[in-house]
Write a protein that holds these residues in place. Structure first.
Motif, short mmCIF file in Angstrom:
data_model
loop_
_atom_site.label_atom_id
_atom_site.label_comp_id
_atom_site.label_asym_id
_atom_site.label_seq_id
_atom_site.Cartn_x
_atom_site.Cartn_y
_atom_site.Cartn_z
N GLN A 57 43.28 1.59 43.98
CA GLN A 57 43.55 2.89 44.48
C GLN A 57 42.48 3.82 44.27
OE1 GLN A 57 46.67 4.21 44.98
NE2 GLN A 57 47.32 1.93 45.17
N TRP A 58 41.45 3.24 43.99
CA TRP A 58 40.24 4.25 43.80
C TRP A 58 39.75 4.76 45.40
CZ3 TRP A 58 36.37 1.06 40.33
CH2 TRP A 58 36.81 1.26 39.03
N ASP A 59 40.14 4.07 46.33
CA ASP A 59 39.69 4.69 47.89
C ASP A 59 40.64 5.78 47.90
OD1 ASP A 59 37.68 2.94 48.48
OD2 ASP A 59 39.01 1.47 49.42
N LYS A 60 41.78 5.87 47.17
CA LYS A 60 42.59 7.11 47.42
C LYS A 60 42.34 8.13 46.51
CE LYS A 60 46.01 4.26 49.69
NZ LYS A 60 47.33 3.44 49.73
N HIS A 61 42.40 7.76 45.08
CA HIS A 61 42.18 8.61 43.99
C HIS A 61 41.19 8.13 43.10
CE1 HIS A 61 46.48 9.81 44.75
NE2 HIS A 61 46.76 8.55 45.00
N GLU A 62 40.15 9.32 42.93
CA GLU A 62 39.09 9.07 42.05
C GLU A 62 39.40 8.77 40.62
OE1 GLU A 62 35.53 12.00 41.07
OE2 GLU A 62 35.92 11.84 43.20
N PRO A 63 38.82 7.93 40.12
CA PRO A 63 38.79 7.44 38.68
C PRO A 63 38.37 8.46 37.60
CG PRO A 63 37.27 6.25 39.63
CD PRO A 63 37.92 6.77 40.60
N LYS A 64 38.67 8.33 36.49
CA LYS A 64 38.31 9.24 35.40
C LYS A 64 36.60 8.84 35.34
CE LYS A 64 42.52 9.48 32.58
NZ LYS A 64 43.11 8.89 31.61
N PRO A 65 35.87 9.72 34.63
CA PRO A 65 34.40 9.50 34.53
C PRO A 65 34.47 8.46 33.34
CG PRO A 65 34.65 11.60 34.95
CD PRO A 65 36.32 11.22 34.85
N SER A 66 35.33 8.12 32.38
CA SER A 66 35.20 7.32 31.34
C SER A 66 35.49 6.03 31.82
CB SER A 66 36.39 7.62 30.22
OG SER A 66 37.58 7.67 30.74
N THR A 67 36.29 5.88 32.81
CA THR A 67 36.68 4.54 33.71
C THR A 67 35.57 4.02 34.24
OG1 THR A 67 39.01 5.20 33.77
CG2 THR A 67 38.38 3.42 34.94
N MET A 94 28.80 3.06 51.32
CA MET A 94 29.65 2.02 50.45
C MET A 94 30.58 2.98 49.40
SD MET A 94 28.35 -1.40 48.68
CE MET A 94 27.88 -2.10 49.82
N THR A 95 31.83 2.44 49.27
CA THR A 95 32.63 3.31 48.57
C THR A 95 32.55 2.80 47.04
OG1 THR A 95 34.50 1.74 48.62
CG2 THR A 95 34.27 3.65 50.15
N LEU A 96 33.14 3.44 46.03
CA LEU A 96 32.93 2.92 44.52
C LEU A 96 33.72 1.78 44.49
CD1 LEU A 96 32.73 3.35 41.54
CD2 LEU A 96 34.78 4.65 41.61
N LEU A 97 34.89 1.31 45.33
CA LEU A 97 35.76 0.36 45.14
C LEU A 97 34.86 -0.79 45.71
CD1 LEU A 97 38.51 -1.37 44.64
CD2 LEU A 97 39.12 -0.44 46.75
N SER A 98 34.30 -0.67 46.85
CA SER A 98 33.39 -1.81 47.48
C SER A 98 32.19 -2.24 46.77
CB SER A 98 33.04 -1.41 49.02
OG SER A 98 32.46 -0.14 49.05
N ARG A 99 31.46 -1.19 46.26
CA ARG A 99 30.58 -1.48 45.43
C ARG A 99 31.13 -2.38 44.23
NH1 ARG A 99 25.20 1.15 45.38
NH2 ARG A 99 25.22 2.36 47.54
N THR A 100 31.98 -1.77 43.38
CA THR A 100 32.72 -2.58 42.35
C THR A 100 32.95 -4.04 42.51
OG1 THR A 100 33.50 -0.34 41.61
CG2 THR A 100 34.33 -2.36 40.52
N LYS A 101 33.60 -4.20 43.58
CA LYS A 101 34.15 -5.61 44.26
C LYS A 101 32.86 -6.57 44.40
CE LYS A 101 37.37 -5.49 47.34
NZ LYS A 101 38.40 -5.36 48.42
N GLU A 102 31.72 -5.89 45.09
CA GLU A 102 30.48 -6.50 45.38
C GLU A 102 29.83 -6.99 44.16
OE1 GLU A 102 26.61 -4.91 46.90
OE2 GLU A 102 27.84 -5.13 48.78
N ILE A 103 29.77 -6.18 43.36
CA ILE A 103 28.90 -6.40 42.04
C ILE A 103 29.79 -7.53 41.22
CG2 ILE A 103 27.98 -5.30 39.84
CD1 ILE A 103 27.72 -2.70 41.33
N ALA A 104 30.94 -7.35 40.92
CA ALA A 104 32.00 -7.94 40.03
C ALA A 104 31.72 -9.61 40.92
CB ALA A 104 33.34 -7.66 40.22
N LYS A 105 31.95 -9.59 41.97
CA LYS A 105 31.91 -11.02 42.63
C LYS A 105 30.62 -11.55 42.44
CE LYS A 105 32.37 -13.34 47.28
NZ LYS A 105 32.30 -13.08 48.51
N SER A 106 29.56 -10.65 42.52
CA SER A 106 28.04 -11.45 42.23
C SER A 106 27.91 -11.96 40.88
CB SER A 106 26.91 -10.43 42.82
OG SER A 106 26.87 -9.38 41.69
N ARG A 107 28.82 -11.34 40.21
CA ARG A 107 28.65 -11.52 38.58
C ARG A 107 29.59 -12.47 37.85
NH1 ARG A 107 24.70 -8.19 38.58
NH2 ARG A 107 24.56 -6.43 37.40
#
Length: 114
Positions: free
Chosen positions: A34-44, A1-14
């Motif tokens: 864009q996270w599937d193409k470019h990794e976000p900053k650690p702070s983000t 599971m990608t960062l984007l898909s996990r983020t979407k899943e958790i956000a939806k559940s919340r």
């Protein structure tokens, strides 16, 4: 599971929309997608984890444990470990009450920075 898909899943559940999440984190909604193409900053990633109340390791797929405060070593380092001596009015606090107080302290800590 990608960062984007996990983020979407958790956000939806919340019950948090991606637009709301982006606004709370201070980035654009398209930036998240864009996270599937470019990794976000650690702070983000850290800000997203804080808003969603999960660990960054879970978001990044390095752990299956969502709890950002489950690590006892982290609790010890933060002063929230089980070895704390607690008393009120000169009397020891029972263990079950200590755990409730520790849970509340962890909750308060998780709310900082929101």
């Amino acid at each position: 599971m990608t960062l984007l898909s996990r983020t979407k899943e958790i956000a939806k559940s919340r019950g948090i929309s991606m637009e709301s999440l982006a606004k709370q984190v201070g980035i654009s909604k398209s930036g998240i997608y864009q996270w599937d193409k470019h990794e976000p900053k650690p702070s983000t990633v850290k800000k997203v984890a804080t808003v969603l109340n999960v660990s960054t390791d879970y978001l990044l797929g390095r752990s299956e444990n969502m709890d950002s405060f489950s690590n006892s070593a982290s609790d010890e380092a933060s002063g929230l470990g089980q070895s704390i001596m607690m008393a009120f009015d000169g009397k020891d606090i029972p263990d079950e009450d200590k755990e409730k107080l520790l849970e509340f302290a962890r909750f308060l800590k998780s709310q900082r920075g929101r």
